[in-house]
Design a protein around this motif. Structure first.
Motif, PDB file in Angstrom:
ATOM      1  N   GLN A  11       0.811  -1.203   0.000  1.00 57.33           N
ATOM      2  CA  GLN A  11       0.000   0.000   0.000  1.00 57.33           C
ATOM      3  C   GLN A  11       0.855   1.270   0.000  1.00 57.33           C
ATOM      4  N   ILE A  12       2.039   1.208   0.598  1.00 63.35           N
ATOM      5  CA  ILE A  12       2.922   2.383   0.625  1.00 63.35           C
ATOM      6  C   ILE A  12       3.798   2.430  -0.625  1.00 63.35           C
ATOM      7  N   ALA A  13       4.248   1.255  -1.091  1.00 65.90           N
ATOM      8  CA  ALA A  13       5.199   1.226  -2.208  1.00 65.90           C
ATOM      9  C   ALA A  13       4.582   1.715  -3.508  1.00 65.90           C
ATOM     10  N   LEU A  14       3.328   1.380  -3.770  1.00 61.86           N
ATOM     11  CA  LEU A  14       2.718   1.763  -5.043  1.00 61.86           C
ATOM     12  C   LEU A  14       2.597   3.280  -5.193  1.00 61.86           C
ATOM     13  N   PRO A  15       2.066   4.026  -4.209  1.00 63.47           N
ATOM     14  CA  PRO A  15       2.060   5.494  -4.357  1.00 63.47           C
ATOM     15  C   PRO A  15       3.462   6.094  -4.426  1.00 63.47           C
ATOM     16  N   VAL A  16       4.419   5.509  -3.710  1.00 64.94           N
ATOM     17  CA  VAL A  16       5.793   6.019  -3.778  1.00 64.94           C
ATOM     18  C   VAL A  16       6.347   5.841  -5.185  1.00 64.94           C
ATOM     19  N   ALA A  17       6.136   4.664  -5.784  1.00 66.36           N
ATOM     20  CA  ALA A  17       6.611   4.438  -7.151  1.00 66.36           C
ATOM     21  C   ALA A  17       5.933   5.385  -8.128  1.00 66.36           C
ATOM     22  N   ALA A  18       4.627   5.614  -7.947  1.00 64.42           N
ATOM     23  CA  ALA A  18       3.916   6.529  -8.837  1.00 64.42           C
ATOM     24  C   ALA A  18       4.432   7.963  -8.685  1.00 64.42           C
ATOM     25  N   ALA A  19       4.680   8.399  -7.451  1.00 64.46           N
ATOM     26  CA  ALA A  19       5.185   9.756  -7.230  1.00 64.46           C
ATOM     27  C   ALA A  19       6.580   9.929  -7.820  1.00 64.46           C
ATOM     28  N   CYS A  20       7.446   8.935  -7.621  1.00 65.61           N
ATOM     29  CA  CYS A  20       8.797   9.015  -8.189  1.00 65.61           C
ATOM     30  C   CYS A  20       8.750   9.030  -9.710  1.00 65.61           C
ATOM     31  N   LEU A  69       9.534   9.719  -2.360  1.00 64.12           N
ATOM     32  CA  LEU A  69       9.237   8.878  -1.201  1.00 64.12           C
ATOM     33  C   LEU A  69       8.374   9.631  -0.195  1.00 64.12           C
ATOM     34  N   PHE A  70       8.691  10.881   0.056  1.00 71.40           N
ATOM     35  CA  PHE A  70       7.929  11.689   1.016  1.00 71.40           C
ATOM     36  C   PHE A  70       6.492  11.890   0.537  1.00 71.40           C
ATOM     37  N   VAL A  71       6.317  12.246  -0.725  1.00 69.97           N
ATOM     38  CA  VAL A  71       4.976  12.502  -1.255  1.00 69.97           C
ATOM     39  C   VAL A  71       4.153  11.217  -1.285  1.00 69.97           C
ATOM     40  N   GLY A  72       4.750  10.136  -1.808  1.00 66.01           N
ATOM     41  CA  GLY A  72       4.014   8.875  -1.888  1.00 66.01           C
ATOM     42  C   GLY A  72       3.661   8.319  -0.519  1.00 66.01           C
ATOM     43  N   PRO A 281      21.809   9.971   0.315  1.00 66.95           N
ATOM     44  CA  PRO A 281      20.791   8.916   0.449  1.00 66.95           C
ATOM     45  C   PRO A 281      20.113   8.878   1.812  1.00 66.95           C
ATOM     46  N   LEU A 282      20.750   9.416   2.855  1.00 67.51           N
ATOM     47  CA  LEU A 282      20.140   9.394   4.188  1.00 67.51           C
ATOM     48  C   LEU A 282      18.866  10.229   4.255  1.00 67.51           C
ATOM     49  N   TYR A 283      18.700  11.167   3.320  1.00 67.75           N
ATOM     50  CA  TYR A 283      17.493  11.994   3.332  1.00 67.75           C
ATOM     51  C   TYR A 283      16.253  11.189   2.963  1.00 67.75           C
ATOM     52  N   ALA A 284      16.432  10.001   2.379  1.00 72.44           N
ATOM     53  CA  ALA A 284      15.277   9.122   2.162  1.00 72.44           C
ATOM     54  C   ALA A 284      14.707   8.658   3.496  1.00 72.44           C
ATOM     55  N   LEU A 285      15.582   8.303   4.447  1.00 74.82           N
ATOM     56  CA  LEU A 285      15.113   7.945   5.792  1.00 74.82           C
ATOM     57  C   LEU A 285      14.435   9.136   6.467  1.00 74.82           C
ATOM     58  N   THR A 286      15.004  10.329   6.281  1.00 74.17           N
ATOM     59  CA  THR A 286      14.393  11.525   6.860  1.00 74.17           C
ATOM     60  C   THR A 286      13.005  11.772   6.285  1.00 74.17           C
ATOM     61  N   ALA A 287      12.866  11.587   4.969  1.00 81.96           N
ATOM     62  CA  ALA A 287      11.572  11.807   4.325  1.00 81.96           C
ATOM     63  C   ALA A 287      10.515  10.850   4.867  1.00 81.96           C
ATOM     64  N   MET A 288      10.869   9.575   4.985  1.00 79.22           N
ATOM     65  CA  MET A 288       9.898   8.602   5.486  1.00 79.22           C
ATOM     66  C   MET A 288       9.564   8.859   6.954  1.00 79.22           C
TER      67      MET A 288
END
Length: 378
Positions: A11-20, A69-72, A281-288
């Motif tokens: 449920q989280i991965a699909l919107p993240v992939a669409a946003a990216c 990642l943040f938006v999705g 790349p650490l900003y991906a953890l921050t975004a989530m």
């Protein structure tokens, strides 16, 4: 992962992939608009524009992936919370850590993808793009040919083309050469750029004439059906491809050679770029973590989470901009490179603390002395 965790991951991965994917599409569109100059002014093919556009994508991914990642994550978590799926999971005995574990796993995957991009894809694509741009800039065909204009080239060469067709065929071409030793002119009905058997660039002239004044002042004229005009004397150049810190490999950034330091940048600039590639790349953890804090860092709200989402987006934007400021400042002060890692790690820790603080019941803070005073007079 358990069944419920796999469900949350999907449920989280699909919107993240669409946003990216949407952000990558916007980036490709903006890059393609910038590359239109190559077709309009340099006379290159559409394939060259497409290739340069795609080569610019890896550099954008380091910025696009955390934002996507943040938006999705915000979109998917908001839906899960609004439909009370997260509440149902907590009511069934699932711990908060078990619920957010799929989101953290997805963020870790994005971290690895971003790291592979910054360490491998970005320098490889940037070096290839730099070589392609250099070839276009030094392409003699693009420099000499401009439809309807007299173009002066190197070595006293002047070329005029009345019409250039889409397949590269030139109509009604005139060539004038005055190198200080001889004066010659060529005119041809058709011409096309090509390569000789040894790979030298040539201009193949068809159905034309050549005029030349001899040393005695006699005009010599020659008619031809096909005549190769050697361009190799006019293609020599001392210019070389100039790289930037973003084009170098990670090993070259940490241990640059004297030639790299002389042509690319200072040791401080290269170190700042190297640490930026490892820390971005650490900003991906921050975004989530901030997305989780915006949705799960407080009580359930039936009116929506617009205020929390706005605050989380503003904080994430400030943290990311501060990251760029730290990268720029690190070029002058090497100790600031440590902040490139501490800033996203600290922001992630604070956001996760807000997520787990929501478990604790809110208690009004009172002073012990005030409680004793109230008990005495009660």
């Amino acid at each position: 992962m358990t069944l419920i965790q796999r469900y949350f991951f999907r449920q989280i991965a699909l919107p993240v992939a669409a946003a990216c994917a949407a952000l990558v599409g916007i980036g490709i569109l903006s890059q393609s608009l910038d590359q239109l100059e190559i077709i309009v002014e340099r006379g290159q093919s559409v394939w060259v524009m497409v290739k340069l556009t795609l080569l610019a994508v890896p550099q954008l991914l380091a910025v696009i992936l955390p934002i996507g990642l943040f938006v999705g994550a915000l979109i998917s978590l908001t839906r899960l919370q609004r439909e009370q799926e997260l509440t149902a999971a907590f009511a069934s005995g699932v711990t908060r850590w078990a619920v957010i574990q799929p989101a953290i796993l997805l963020a870790a995957i994005v971290v690895l993808m971003t790291l592979a991009t910054t360490l491998v894809l970005q320098p490889a694509a940037q070096r290839q793009a730099r070589a392609e741009a250099f070839a276009i800039r030094t392409d003699l065909a693009a420099l000499l040919v401009e439809e309807g204009r007299f173009v002066q080239g190197p070595g006293g060469l002047t070329v005029y083309v009345q019409q250039v067709e889409q397949n590269g065929l030139m109509k009604n071409l005139f060539v004038y050469l005055d190198n200080g030793k001889a004066v010659r002119t060529w005119d041809a009905n058709e011409a096309r750029f090509g390569r000789s058997a040894d790979g030298a660039p040539t201009l193949l002239l068809k159905y034309g004439t050549m005029q030349e004044y001899s040393s005695k002042g006699v005009l010599n004229q020659l008619s031809f059906d096909s005549l190769p005009f050697d361009l190799s004397p006019f293609t020599s150049t001392d210019e070389k491809v100039r790289y930037k810190p973003s084009d170098l490999w990670i090993g070259q950034l940490f241990n640059p050679s004297p030639a790299v330091l002389a042509r690319v940048g200072t040791h401080g600039e290269l170190l700042a770029e190297a640490h930026s590639r490892l820390s971005s790349p650490l900003y991906a953890l921050t975004a989530m973590a901030m997305a989780l804090a915006a949705i799960m860092g407080g009580a359930f709200s039936r009116t929506g989470y617009g205020a929390r989402i706005g605050k989380a987006a503003a904080v994430f934007l400030v943290v990311r901009v501060l990251g760029y400021v730290v990268v720029a400042a690190s070029a002058w002060n090497g100790w600031l490179n440590l902040l490139q890692y501490l800033l996203p790690i600290a922001a992630t820790a604070v956001a996760l603390r807000l997520v787990f603080m929501a478990l604790k019941p809110h208690r009004r803070r009172t002073w012990p002395a005030w409680r004793r005073l109230k008990a005495r007079f009660a």
